[in-house]
Design an enzyme around this catalytic site. Structure first.
Site, short mmCIF file in Angstrom:
data_model
loop_
_atom_site.label_atom_id
_atom_site.label_comp_id
_atom_site.label_asym_id
_atom_site.label_seq_id
_atom_site.Cartn_x
_atom_site.Cartn_y
_atom_site.Cartn_z
N LYS A 32 0.85 -1.18 0.00
CA LYS A 32 0.00 0.00 0.00
C LYS A 32 0.89 1.23 0.00
O LYS A 32 1.76 1.38 0.86
CB LYS A 32 -0.91 0.01 1.25
CG LYS A 32 -1.85 1.20 1.26
CD LYS A 32 -2.82 1.12 2.42
CE LYS A 32 -2.27 1.70 3.69
NZ LYS A 32 -2.05 3.16 3.64
N ASP A 59 -3.39 4.35 -1.83
CA ASP A 59 -4.32 4.80 -0.78
C ASP A 59 -4.24 6.31 -0.63
O ASP A 59 -3.58 6.83 0.27
CB ASP A 59 -3.92 4.07 0.51
CG ASP A 59 -4.69 4.51 1.74
OD1 ASP A 59 -5.83 4.99 1.60
OD2 ASP A 59 -4.14 4.38 2.86
N LYS A 61 -7.14 8.28 -0.76
CA LYS A 61 -8.40 8.71 -0.13
C LYS A 61 -8.91 10.02 -0.73
O LYS A 61 -9.05 11.04 -0.04
CB LYS A 61 -8.22 8.89 1.38
CG LYS A 61 -7.75 7.65 2.11
CD LYS A 61 -7.76 7.89 3.62
CE LYS A 61 -7.24 6.71 4.40
NZ LYS A 61 -5.80 6.46 4.29
N ASP A 64 -13.25 15.20 -3.11
CA ASP A 64 -13.34 16.53 -3.73
C ASP A 64 -14.63 16.56 -4.54
O ASP A 64 -15.41 15.61 -4.48
CB ASP A 64 -12.09 16.78 -4.60
CG ASP A 64 -11.75 18.27 -4.72
OD1 ASP A 64 -12.69 19.08 -4.87
OD2 ASP A 64 -10.56 18.62 -4.66
N THR A 122 -10.16 4.30 10.78
CA THR A 122 -10.05 3.41 11.95
C THR A 122 -9.42 4.13 13.15
O THR A 122 -9.40 3.59 14.25
CB THR A 122 -9.25 2.14 11.59
OG1 THR A 122 -8.15 2.52 10.78
CG2 THR A 122 -10.10 1.15 10.85
N ARG A 214 2.60 -0.52 10.90
CA ARG A 214 3.63 -0.48 11.92
C ARG A 214 3.94 -1.81 12.61
O ARG A 214 5.07 -2.01 13.05
CB ARG A 214 3.27 0.60 12.96
CG ARG A 214 3.51 2.00 12.40
CD ARG A 214 2.80 3.08 13.19
NE ARG A 214 1.36 3.02 12.99
CZ ARG A 214 0.50 3.90 13.49
NH1 ARG A 214 0.95 4.91 14.22
NH2 ARG A 214 -0.80 3.79 13.25
#
Ligand code: C5P
Length: 246
Positions: A32, A59, A61, A64, A122, A214
């Site tokens: 990603k 990714d 996101k 607009d 999340t 992570r």
């Protein structure tokens, strides 16, 4: 069939990304690329990753007005990535425009990138959603509502937390993709994520794909952490929820 967890390459530049990927050399991954890396390195990063045969979830996101998202998606489809996303909060017309852009930009003879909609991040807690967005329903209701809207607009699935996957399958069908970040190994900290789960629970609750950052990128031995995540994710032994019949 074993599936790869999606590895979030949240690094500031290509040199650090390359150094991180060195132990994985020769292993095609599903990676990603998010804002951090893409906004520094742009399309060159996508070309470099594709040259290593990695599949790519870009990714960014997008959120607009519909025409801007349509034109942006047209450009992203030309890069040959596998999956892209928008914020469902941009609305049905914006999501439909995103799809039109992707279809227009996909090179002949190749598949259109899958389109996901982000429901609620999340990292967002129910309290934050209610007090900051002034959304009066529960977090779960908001997420399921966005998932239905995304499905009606023609999206292939949503980005959501593991804890919402069951409700989304009930509302939108098991085939509607649930791509879930907020994944942690049991020994990890949750960092800024509010709604976390381990890879095995994600599988059991019906996630279609998991996104892991992570827990792998900050591990002492990232390759070993990746293998551990992959093993837990591919452990079908005790499903809590059966996808069929939902
Ligand atoms: O490090 P961690 O595993 O928390 O990384 C999760 C990744 O998933 C980050 O790149 C983050 O931007 C992304 N993401 C998320 N929540 C969403 C959508 C994407 O955490 N709703």
């Amino acid at each position: 069939m074993e599936t790869e967890p999606i590895l979030a390459l949240d690094f500031p530049d290509w040199n650090q990304t390359k150094a991180f990927l060195a132990p994985f050399y020769g292993k095609p991954l599903y990676v990603k690329v998010g804002m951090e890396l893409y906004f520094q390195n742009g399309p060159a990063i996508i070309e470099a990753l594709k040259a290593e045969n990695h599949r790519i979830f870009l990714d960014l996101k997008l959120h607009d007005i519909p025409n801007t998202v349509k034109q942006a998606m047209k450009g992203l489809a030309k890069l040959g990535v596998d999956m892209v996303n928008v914020h469902a909060a941009g609305g049905r017309r914006m999501m439909e425009a995103a799809l039109e852009g992707l279809e227009a930009g996909t090179p002949a003879g190749t598949s259109r990138p899958l389109l996901l909609a982000v429901t609620q991040l999340t990292s967002t807690s129910e309290l934050e959603m209610q007090s900051e967005q002034l959304v009066a329903v529960s977090l779960e209701e908001s997420v399921v509502h966005y998932a239905k809207l995304a499905k009606a607009a023609g999206c292939n699935g949503v980005v959501c937390s593991v804890h919402e996957a069951v409700k989304i399958s009930e509302a939108c069908g098991a085939e509607f993709l649930k791509v879930t970040p907020g994944i942690r190994l049991q020994t990890d900290q949750s960092h800024d994520q509010s709604r976390v789960a381990d890879p095995k629970t994600a599988r059991q609750l019906g996630a279609s794909m998991i996104v892991v950052g992570r827990s792998i990128t900050k591990a002492l031995d990232p390759l070993q952490a990746y293998q551990q995540v992959k093993k837990l994710w591919n452990d079908y032994s005790k499903p809590l929820v059966r996808n069929s019949g939902l």
